[in-house]
Design a protein around this motif. Structure first.
Motif, mmCIF file in Angstrom:
data_model
loop_
_atom_site.group_PDB
_atom_site.id
_atom_site.type_symbol
_atom_site.label_atom_id
_atom_site.label_comp_id
_atom_site.label_asym_id
_atom_site.label_seq_id
_atom_site.Cartn_x
_atom_site.Cartn_y
_atom_site.Cartn_z
ATOM 1 N N VAL A 178 113.151 40.916 -0.153
ATOM 2 C CA VAL A 178 111.808 40.611 0.377
ATOM 3 C C VAL A 178 110.890 41.796 0.073
ATOM 4 N N PRO A 179 110.503 41.992 -1.195
ATOM 5 C CA PRO A 179 109.619 43.122 -1.515
ATOM 6 C C PRO A 179 108.249 42.928 -0.892
ATOM 7 N N ASN A 180 107.792 43.919 -0.152
ATOM 8 C CA ASN A 180 106.507 43.805 0.530
ATOM 9 C C ASN A 180 105.980 45.207 0.824
ATOM 10 N N ALA A 181 104.669 45.377 0.710
ATOM 11 C CA ALA A 181 104.060 46.682 0.952
ATOM 12 C C ALA A 181 104.061 47.060 2.427
ATOM 13 N N ALA A 182 104.386 46.102 3.304
ATOM 14 C CA ALA A 182 104.509 46.359 4.745
ATOM 15 C C ALA A 182 105.917 45.958 5.164
ATOM 16 N N PRO A 183 106.927 46.760 4.818
ATOM 17 C CA PRO A 183 108.318 46.310 4.974
ATOM 18 C C PRO A 183 108.738 45.965 6.389
ATOM 19 N N ALA A 184 108.410 46.770 7.392
ATOM 20 C CA ALA A 184 108.847 46.459 8.751
ATOM 21 C C ALA A 184 108.278 45.114 9.199
ATOM 22 N N TYR A 185 107.046 44.882 8.885
ATOM 23 C CA TYR A 185 106.353 43.626 9.203
ATOM 24 C C TYR A 185 107.028 42.455 8.510
ATOM 25 N N ALA A 186 107.280 42.572 7.215
ATOM 26 C CA ALA A 186 107.841 41.471 6.446
ATOM 27 C C ALA A 186 109.306 41.224 6.781
ATOM 28 N N LEU A 187 110.101 42.297 6.884
ATOM 29 C CA LEU A 187 111.531 42.128 7.095
ATOM 30 C C LEU A 187 111.836 41.549 8.471
ATOM 31 N N LEU A 188 111.126 42.014 9.491
ATOM 32 C CA LEU A 188 111.348 41.461 10.833
ATOM 33 C C LEU A 188 110.850 40.022 10.924
ATOM 34 N N ALA A 189 109.816 39.690 10.159
ATOM 35 C CA ALA A 189 109.342 38.299 10.135
ATOM 36 C C ALA A 189 110.386 37.382 9.517
ATOM 37 N N HIS A 190 111.024 37.831 8.445
ATOM 38 C CA HIS A 190 112.062 37.027 7.801
ATOM 39 C C HIS A 190 113.331 36.955 8.637
ATOM 40 N N SER A 191 113.537 37.936 9.499
ATOM 41 C CA SER A 191 114.754 37.968 10.326
ATOM 42 C C SER A 191 114.601 37.206 11.639
ATOM 43 N N PHE A 192 113.524 37.479 12.352
ATOM 44 C CA PHE A 192 113.366 36.941 13.702
ATOM 45 C C PHE A 192 112.155 36.028 13.877
ATOM 46 N N GLY A 193 111.328 35.906 12.856
ATOM 47 C CA GLY A 193 110.155 35.057 12.980
ATOM 48 C C GLY A 193 108.853 35.838 12.912
ATOM 49 N N PRO A 194 107.734 35.152 12.700
ATOM 50 C CA PRO A 194 106.448 35.829 12.484
ATOM 51 C C PRO A 194 105.958 36.655 13.661
ATOM 52 N N VAL A 195 106.227 36.234 14.884
ATOM 53 C CA VAL A 195 105.765 37.004 16.043
ATOM 54 C C VAL A 195 106.433 38.370 16.068
ATOM 55 N N THR A 196 107.740 38.402 15.826
ATOM 56 C CA THR A 196 108.453 39.683 15.764
ATOM 57 C C THR A 196 107.966 40.508 14.585
ATOM 58 N N GLY A 197 107.629 39.840 13.481
ATOM 59 C CA GLY A 197 107.077 40.545 12.329
ATOM 60 C C GLY A 197 105.791 41.274 12.678
ATOM 61 N N LEU A 198 104.938 40.639 13.452
ATOM 62 C CA LEU A 198 103.691 41.287 13.865
ATOM 63 C C LEU A 198 103.975 42.463 14.795
ATOM 64 N N ALA A 199 104.993 42.336 15.641
ATOM 65 C CA ALA A 199 105.375 43.464 16.501
ATOM 66 C C ALA A 199 105.871 44.629 15.646
ATOM 67 N N GLY A 200 106.653 44.339 14.599
ATOM 68 C CA GLY A 200 107.116 45.386 13.695
ATOM 69 C C GLY A 200 105.970 46.039 12.948
ATOM 70 N N GLY A 201 105.002 45.230 12.521
ATOM 71 C CA GLY A 201 103.832 45.778 11.853
ATOM 72 C C GLY A 201 103.035 46.682 12.769
ATOM 73 N N ALA A 202 102.919 46.288 14.037
ATOM 74 C CA ALA A 202 102.208 47.127 15.013
ATOM 75 C C ALA A 202 102.925 48.465 15.207
ATOM 76 N N LEU A 203 104.264 48.430 15.307
ATOM 77 C CA LEU A 203 105.033 49.668 15.433
ATOM 78 C C LEU A 203 104.769 50.606 14.264
ATOM 79 N N ALA A 204 104.846 50.054 13.055
ATOM 80 C CA ALA A 204 104.664 50.881 11.862
ATOM 81 C C ALA A 204 103.264 51.486 11.816
ATOM 82 N N LEU A 205 102.252 50.675 12.051
ATOM 83 C CA LEU A 205 100.874 51.161 11.975
ATOM 84 C C LEU A 205 100.607 52.255 13.007
ATOM 85 N N VAL A 206 101.048 52.041 14.231
ATOM 86 C CA VAL A 206 100.752 52.991 15.307
ATOM 87 C C VAL A 206 101.518 54.294 15.122
ATOM 88 N N PHE A 207 102.810 54.205 14.802
ATOM 89 C CA PHE A 207 103.623 55.419 14.849
ATOM 90 C C PHE A 207 103.685 56.176 13.522
#
Length: 486
Positions: free
Chosen positions: A71-100
């Motif tokens: 799953v090549p993506n410029a926002a890996p935490a967002y994309a990988l968690l979306a493919h694993s647990f669904g889009p809502v979790t993907g957005l949570a992963g994206g928020a983690l990456a952006l903030v921290f």
């Protein structure tokens, strides 16, 4: 500018490695992290914490890197968690990456502003502003241009640290090279939790490689660069920490490191090589931190680009440069990252915060905790991804065994980190301020889940595209050929 996309198949694995090690900021690890660890924890076996943490992070990286190939993506935490647990979790992963990732990058403004002001005089705010401008400009350039800057600085920086290590072993305190700092019995120390917590921050940056998965020449480059970066950092930082302990003396290193007047490690440079190399080492600390800031800047800009490209952030954030040295660079995300850093650091300035004890220490500690949570979630996600049939070319060891070990070990280190935040933040053990960083991590996850839930409740069609990016036919063909070993 356009929303066409990032420049494809232009970045080498070596370029990725440069950004990973550059983001770690080796001179800052020596002059800041290693010295601070000895001073605050008195763990003489600090050198051993680096290979141990490198092994832990290697476990966490296995599933992360394997999934990034599928799953090549410029926002890996967002994309990988979306493919694993669904889009809502993907957005949570994206928020983690952006903030921290932002927290880590912004923390470095305090460190570099303080360092330059100490060396040249003036206000730390002024020097931080100068560096901010340099990072903002370089962040608008194509990755190959940024990699050139990172590589040039990193080469000199590593050479100077190597000279430090050689001199440390050549001039041991008491005339004997002690093995006490690399003896495992030294790990059973009351301060070991704090040493692990501080050590995690030294590695942050190795995990940024998958953010370039859409730009590398081959999908295998990410894994090779990550493995090489972790091995290098583990051994290089272990050697440097050992050299410092030997030079000062294992029985004196904690007290000396805790004495600001001792001037470690620059006083040792001065003693061994003269004031010229000592000054160069100080200047390299400045350039090293600047390079680290640029590396994190590039990662954050790519997250913003990818998430905007899929419609969960404003579309103008997906703009990329169309000509000259900015061609293919995520200019929209880069501009926003620069603006957000200016605003956040500006709030600390207006509040009169100390650049080192508050801006640097608190933001870097928060960043390390948030990114570690993100990596643990991705490892858990990798197991689920492959159990549901994702990917086709990975074995059981990669898809289940090593990621599971990574989840367990990562969660353990995370608990140790949280329990020893008082040593990281230099606050009383019973202070309620220890709750601020855990609350920030939990709060970010909650905001991400709420964000996704609101989109889901509104029936937003963009949720169907979360983590999918835009397919690149050449990259798909390259991946299939590599899976077939063609």
């Amino acid at each position: 500018m356009t929303t066409q996309g990032l420049t494809r198949r232009q970045m080498s694995g070596g370029g990725v490695w440069l950004f990973q090690v550059g983001a770690s900021s080796p001179m800052a690890v020596l002059a800041g992290g290693i010295v601070a660890t000895y001073a605050s924890t008195a763990v003489v076996a600090t050198p051993l914490t680096f290979p141990l943490l490198g092994a832990l992070l290697g476990l966490l990286a296995v599933g992360y890197v394997a999934m990034s190939r599928a799953v090549p993506n410029a926002a890996p935490a967002y994309a990988l968690l979306a493919h694993s647990f669904g889009p809502v979790t993907g957005l949570a992963g994206g928020a983690l990456a952006l903030v921290f990732y932002s927290a880590i990058q912004m923390s470095l403004y305090g460190l570099i502003g303080f360092t330059v002001a100490t060396l040249l005089g003036g206000s730390w705010v002024l020097w931080a502003a100068v560096v901010w401008l340099a990072v903002a400009v370089c962040g608008l350039l194509h990755v190959s241009m940024s990699a050139f800057v990172v590589g040039a600085v990193l080469f000199v920086e590593l050479a100077v640290i190597t000279l430090f290590d050689i001199a440390g072993f050549a001039h041991p305190a008491g005339g004997v090279i002690s093995v006490t700092p690399v003896t495992f019995t030294g790990l059973w120390s009351p301060g070991i939790g704090g040493a692990f917590a501080l050590g995690i921050a030294a590695f942050i940056g190795f995990d940024t490689a998958p953010a370039y998965s859409e730009e590398v020449r081959t999908s295998r480059s990410i894994g090779r660069a990550t493995l090489a970066a972790l091995l290098f950092m583990s051994l290089f930082y272990c050697t440097s920490a050992w050299a410092l302990a030997i030079a000062v003396g294992p029985d004196q290193v904690a007290a000396t490191a805790g004495d600001p007047s001792a001037g470690l490690p620059f006083a040792l440079f001065d003693r061994w090589y003269g004031s010229g190399l000592s000054l160069l080492a100080t200047l390299l600390l400045i350039t090293s931190v600047t390079v680290a800031m640029l590396s994190f800047h590039n990662t954050i800009a790519r997250y913003l680009f990818s998430m905007a490209r899929e419609g969960v952030l404003p579309g103008w954030l997906a703009r990329t440069g169309t000509s000259g040295r900015a061609q293919g660079a995520p200019t929209g995300g880069s501009i926003v990252q620069s603006a957000s850093a200016l605003m956040v650091v500006g709030v600390f300035v207006l509040a009169g915060a100390d650049p080192m004890r508050v801006v640097f220490t608190w933001l870097s500690a928060a960043g390390a905790a948030g990114i570690l949570v993100m990596l643990v979630l991705i490892s858990a996600g990798a197991i689920r991804f492959y159990r549901r049939g994702g990917g086709t070319s990975e074995g059981l060891l990669v898809t289940t065994v090593l990621p599971a070990l990574g989840v367990v070990a990562g969660a353990g280190v995370l608990v140790i980190m949280v329990l020893h935040l008082d040593s990281l933040l230099q606050i009383p053990p019973d202070s309620p301020r220890q709750l601020i960083i855990p609350a920030a991590v939990v709060g970010t996850l909650v905001v991400g889940v709420i964000w996704g839930s609101v989109l889901k409740a509104r029936g937003a069609r963009v949720l169907n595209d979360v983590g999918k990016g835009r397919p690149d036919p050449l990259r798909v063909l390259d991946q299939r050929l590599q899976d077939l070993d063609v």
